[in-house]
Design a protein around this motif. Structure first.
Motif, PDB file in Angstrom:
ATOM      1  N   GLY A 105       0.813  -1.199   0.000  1.00  0.00           N
ATOM      2  CA  GLY A 105       0.000   0.000   0.000  1.00  0.00           C
ATOM      3  C   GLY A 105       0.853   1.257   0.000  1.00  0.00           C
ATOM      4  O   GLY A 105       2.085   1.208   0.071  1.00  0.00           O
ATOM      5  N   TRP A 106       0.184   2.406  -0.061  1.00  0.00           N
ATOM      6  CA  TRP A 106       0.863   3.694  -0.052  1.00  0.00           C
ATOM      7  C   TRP A 106       1.467   4.009   1.312  1.00  0.00           C
ATOM      8  O   TRP A 106       0.888   3.674   2.346  1.00  0.00           O
ATOM      9  N   ASP A 107       2.598   4.676   1.293  1.00  0.00           N
ATOM     10  CA  ASP A 107       3.073   5.390   2.467  1.00  0.00           C
ATOM     11  C   ASP A 107       2.426   6.764   2.361  1.00  0.00           C
ATOM     12  O   ASP A 107       2.924   7.658   1.662  1.00  0.00           O
ATOM     13  N   THR A 108       1.304   6.914   3.013  1.00  0.00           N
ATOM     14  CA  THR A 108       0.507   8.137   2.864  1.00  0.00           C
ATOM     15  C   THR A 108       1.121   9.333   3.573  1.00  0.00           C
ATOM     16  O   THR A 108       0.690  10.466   3.349  1.00  0.00           O
ATOM     17  N   ILE A 109       2.119   9.084   4.394  1.00  0.00           N
ATOM     18  CA  ILE A 109       2.817  10.179   5.078  1.00  0.00           C
ATOM     19  C   ILE A 109       3.916  10.734   4.172  1.00  0.00           C
ATOM     20  O   ILE A 109       4.001  11.939   3.916  1.00  0.00           O
ATOM     21  N   THR A 110       4.758   9.849   3.641  1.00  0.00           N
ATOM     22  CA  THR A 110       5.833  10.265   2.743  1.00  0.00           C
ATOM     23  C   THR A 110       5.284  10.936   1.484  1.00  0.00           C
ATOM     24  O   THR A 110       5.837  11.930   0.999  1.00  0.00           O
ATOM     25  N   HIS A 111       4.184  10.398   0.966  1.00  0.00           N
ATOM     26  CA  HIS A 111       3.637  10.887  -0.305  1.00  0.00           C
ATOM     27  C   HIS A 111       2.424  11.797  -0.103  1.00  0.00           C
ATOM     28  O   HIS A 111       1.595  11.937  -1.006  1.00  0.00           O
ATOM     29  N   LYS A 112       2.357  12.431   1.047  1.00  0.00           N
ATOM     30  CA  LYS A 112       1.174  13.237   1.366  1.00  0.00           C
ATOM     31  C   LYS A 112       0.911  14.335   0.344  1.00  0.00           C
ATOM     32  O   LYS A 112      -0.228  14.513  -0.109  1.00  0.00           O
TER      33      LYS A 112
END
Length: 240
Positions: A105-112
């Motif tokens: 899944g996405w690293d939603t913090i890094t790719h915010k």
């Protein structure tokens, strides 16, 4: 009620293996709807090794249930495809080029920042946005911070450990699902869900909005037939 969306990528893979139009993905999608599926999912990739971009346009004309387009928005071509076809939902998946299938899944913090901009663009067009994430409360909360409407939990780790210890396998997914409910996100799930493990997941997370199932369902259809197989999956979701 947890809705069933049928991913028809494998139908396109079979078609492409002979270079013709048999099986016809549009006809299969319509049959899936007729047999009870509540959504159709496609995941076009840049190499078009299964679903082709033209398939998306063809399906948009005829699909009457929820149309869900999955994919990696790293290329503008995918973003433009989604905007041109206005599906009910776009699911953003960080699959690498050349990957056999989605595997994280996405690293939603890094790719915010990137996700926030993309989500805003899709939502401005009236498209619901789901973000594919691992069973990690931080990633769920990060998806909310990016403006997502839903998350889709990547369930391969659940399926992999299901027969070893069902309760242990599902535990992180329940926590992630609770985080989604706490922050006001809708909840989808997908990847390696099957007749073996679907019911336990749905019973453990009864507020699950939608499951997207392709590989196992199409494989089961080789033995049980497509209509019967879809009915079997709906029964696992307590829809009969």
């Amino acid at each position: 009620m947890t809705r069933l969306s049928v991913n028809i990528n494998k139908i396109a893979t079979l078609r492409n293996s002979r270079g013709g139009d048999n099986p016809n993905v549009v006809k299969v999608a319509l049959d899936c709807e007729r047999f009870g599926a509540q959504g159709i999912t496609v995941h076009p990739r840049p190499d078009e090794r299964h679903i082709r971009y033209q398939d998306v346009y063809d399906l948009k004309k005829v699909v009457t249930t929820e149309f869900n387009i999955e994919g990696n928005p790293s290329e503008r071509k995918f973003v433009d495809l989604v905007l041109a076809n206005q599906p009910a939902q776009v699911t953003l998946v960080p699959d690498a080029l050349g990957a056999i299938t989605s595997n994280a899944g996405w690293d939603t913090i890094t790719h915010k920042d990137r996700l926030t901009d993309l989500i805003a663009e899709f939502k401005e067009a009236g498209i619901r946005v789901s973000v594919f994430v691992d069973a990690d409360e931080r990633m769920v909360e990060g998806a909310k911070a990016c403006g997502a409407d839903r998350v889709e939990l990547y369930t391969e780790p659940y399926a992999e450990h299901y027969f070893k210890n069902q309760k242990k396998a599902v535990a992180p997914f329940v926590k992630a699902a609770e985080a989604a409910r706490r922050v006001g996100l809708g909840l989808n799930a997908g990847h390696d869900l099957s007749l073996d493990n679907l019911r336990f997941l749905q019973k453990s997370i009864p507020w699950l909005d939608e499951v997207s199932i392709g590989h196992a369902l199409i494989a089961d259809a080789l033995y049980y037939g497509l209509e019967n197989t879809i009915q079997m999956y709906l029964r696992e979701l307590d829809q009969f």
